[in-house]
Motif scaffolding. Structure first.
Motif, PDB file in Angstrom:
ATOM      1  N   VAL A  21     -15.921 -17.525   6.903  1.00 16.11           N
ATOM      2  CA  VAL A  21     -16.414 -17.015   8.258  1.00 16.11           C
ATOM      3  C   VAL A  21     -15.735 -18.192   9.482  1.00 16.11           C
ATOM      4  O   VAL A  21     -15.223 -19.216   8.900  1.00 16.11           O
ATOM      5  CB  VAL A  21     -18.055 -17.787   8.334  1.00 16.11           C
ATOM      6  N   SER A  22     -15.477 -17.752  10.548  1.00 13.70           N
ATOM      7  CA  SER A  22     -14.568 -18.540  11.345  1.00 13.70           C
ATOM      8  C   SER A  22     -15.718 -19.290  12.251  1.00 13.70           C
ATOM      9  O   SER A  22     -16.943 -19.001  12.324  1.00 13.70           O
ATOM     10  CB  SER A  22     -13.935 -17.698  12.220  1.00 13.70           C
ATOM     11  N   MET A  23     -15.335 -20.196  13.153  1.00 14.95           N
ATOM     12  CA  MET A  23     -15.829 -21.074  13.891  1.00 14.95           C
ATOM     13  C   MET A  23     -16.628 -19.996  15.022  1.00 14.95           C
ATOM     14  O   MET A  23     -17.523 -20.320  15.458  1.00 14.95           O
ATOM     15  CB  MET A  23     -15.268 -22.087  14.795  1.00 14.95           C
ATOM     16  N   ILE A  24     -15.775 -19.181  15.486  1.00 15.16           N
ATOM     17  CA  ILE A  24     -16.451 -18.154  16.457  1.00 15.16           C
ATOM     18  C   ILE A  24     -17.566 -17.548  16.005  1.00 15.16           C
ATOM     19  O   ILE A  24     -18.498 -17.275  16.716  1.00 15.16           O
ATOM     20  CB  ILE A  24     -15.493 -17.216  16.803  1.00 15.16           C
ATOM     21  N   GLU A  25     -17.489 -16.946  14.856  1.00 16.79           N
ATOM     22  CA  GLU A  25     -18.784 -16.373  13.985  1.00 16.79           C
ATOM     23  C   GLU A  25     -20.036 -17.297  14.181  1.00 16.79           C
ATOM     24  O   GLU A  25     -20.968 -16.789  14.389  1.00 16.79           O
ATOM     25  CB  GLU A  25     -18.418 -15.866  12.753  1.00 16.79           C
ATOM     26  N   LEU A  26     -19.600 -18.359  13.676  1.00 16.77           N
ATOM     27  CA  LEU A  26     -20.851 -19.563  13.665  1.00 16.77           C
ATOM     28  C   LEU A  26     -21.389 -19.734  15.199  1.00 16.77           C
ATOM     29  O   LEU A  26     -22.626 -19.536  15.158  1.00 16.77           O
ATOM     30  CB  LEU A  26     -20.360 -20.797  13.071  1.00 16.77           C
ATOM     31  N   TRP A  44     -28.144 -18.078   9.321  1.00 17.34           N
ATOM     32  CA  TRP A  44     -27.156 -19.202   9.913  1.00 17.34           C
ATOM     33  C   TRP A  44     -26.493 -19.904   8.827  1.00 17.34           C
ATOM     34  O   TRP A  44     -25.470 -20.208   8.689  1.00 17.34           O
ATOM     35  CB  TRP A  44     -27.585 -19.934  10.970  1.00 17.34           C
ATOM     36  N   THR A  45     -27.545 -20.566   7.726  1.00 15.11           N
ATOM     37  CA  THR A  45     -27.152 -21.285   6.866  1.00 15.11           C
ATOM     38  C   THR A  45     -26.064 -20.744   5.762  1.00 15.11           C
ATOM     39  O   THR A  45     -25.199 -21.284   5.251  1.00 15.11           O
ATOM     40  CB  THR A  45     -28.071 -22.189   6.085  1.00 15.11           C
ATOM     41  N   SER A  46     -26.323 -19.629   5.533  1.00 15.07           N
ATOM     42  CA  SER A  46     -25.372 -18.623   4.887  1.00 15.07           C
ATOM     43  C   SER A  46     -24.069 -18.356   5.499  1.00 15.07           C
ATOM     44  O   SER A  46     -23.088 -18.546   4.765  1.00 15.07           O
ATOM     45  CB  SER A  46     -26.001 -17.065   4.418  1.00 15.07           C
ATOM     46  N   LEU A  47     -24.109 -18.085   6.690  1.00 16.82           N
ATOM     47  CA  LEU A  47     -22.870 -18.243   7.333  1.00 16.82           C
ATOM     48  C   LEU A  47     -22.018 -19.611   7.170  1.00 16.82           C
ATOM     49  O   LEU A  47     -20.766 -19.630   6.857  1.00 16.82           O
ATOM     50  CB  LEU A  47     -23.086 -17.757   8.794  1.00 16.82           C
ATOM     51  N   ASN A  48     -22.849 -20.673   7.451  1.00 17.12           N
ATOM     52  CA  ASN A  48     -22.154 -21.767   7.335  1.00 17.12           C
ATOM     53  C   ASN A  48     -21.600 -22.236   6.020  1.00 17.12           C
ATOM     54  O   ASN A  48     -20.928 -22.978   5.981  1.00 17.12           O
ATOM     55  CB  ASN A  48     -23.282 -22.841   7.912  1.00 17.12           C
ATOM     56  N   LEU A  49     -22.360 -21.826   4.961  1.00 17.91           N
ATOM     57  CA  LEU A  49     -21.710 -22.116   3.698  1.00 17.91           C
ATOM     58  C   LEU A  49     -20.209 -21.237   3.478  1.00 17.91           C
ATOM     59  O   LEU A  49     -19.621 -21.742   2.530  1.00 17.91           O
ATOM     60  CB  LEU A  49     -22.786 -21.523   2.653  1.00 17.91           C
TER      61      LEU A  49
END
Length: 104
Positions: A21-26, A44-49
């Motif tokens: 995941v990129s910073m842009i996606e987050l 969101w936490t799944s993306l962050n992981l």
């Protein structure tokens, strides 16, 4: 021994091939109009992981709050949750409270 090395090489390739995941996606992740806040926090936490770098939990919580619906974001920014569990509890309670007010 050779089998173990081959398995390790295969596992390494599989890990490298995973979506990162990129910073842009987050930063683009936002709570959907009908999405419950707890579901958004989990998404969101799944993306962050899956993000290659990591923030402190406090910074991650602040970023997650930025993706929430405006009313929740406004209230939660002042409450300073220390963990995602605390954030989810407070956000859920606020969401219920806001829903009850709308129904009256």
């Amino acid at each position: 021994m050779s089998s173990t090395i081959e398995e390790l090489a295969s596992l390494t390739k599989a890990i490298e091939a995973q979506d990162v995941v990129s910073m842009i996606e987050l930063t683009k992740a936002h709570q959907g109009e009908n999405e419950l806040v707890v579901d958004f926090i989990n998404r969101w936490t799944s993306l962050n992981l899956n993000w290659k770098d990591h923030f402190s939990e406090t910074s991650s919580i602040e970023m997650c709050i930025q993706g929430m619906n405006w009313g929740l974001r406004y209230v939660l920014q002042g409450l300073k949750a220390n963990t995602f569990e605390e954030l989810a509890t407070r956000a859920h309670d606020m969401e219920l409270s806001m829903t009850l007010r709308e129904d009256q």
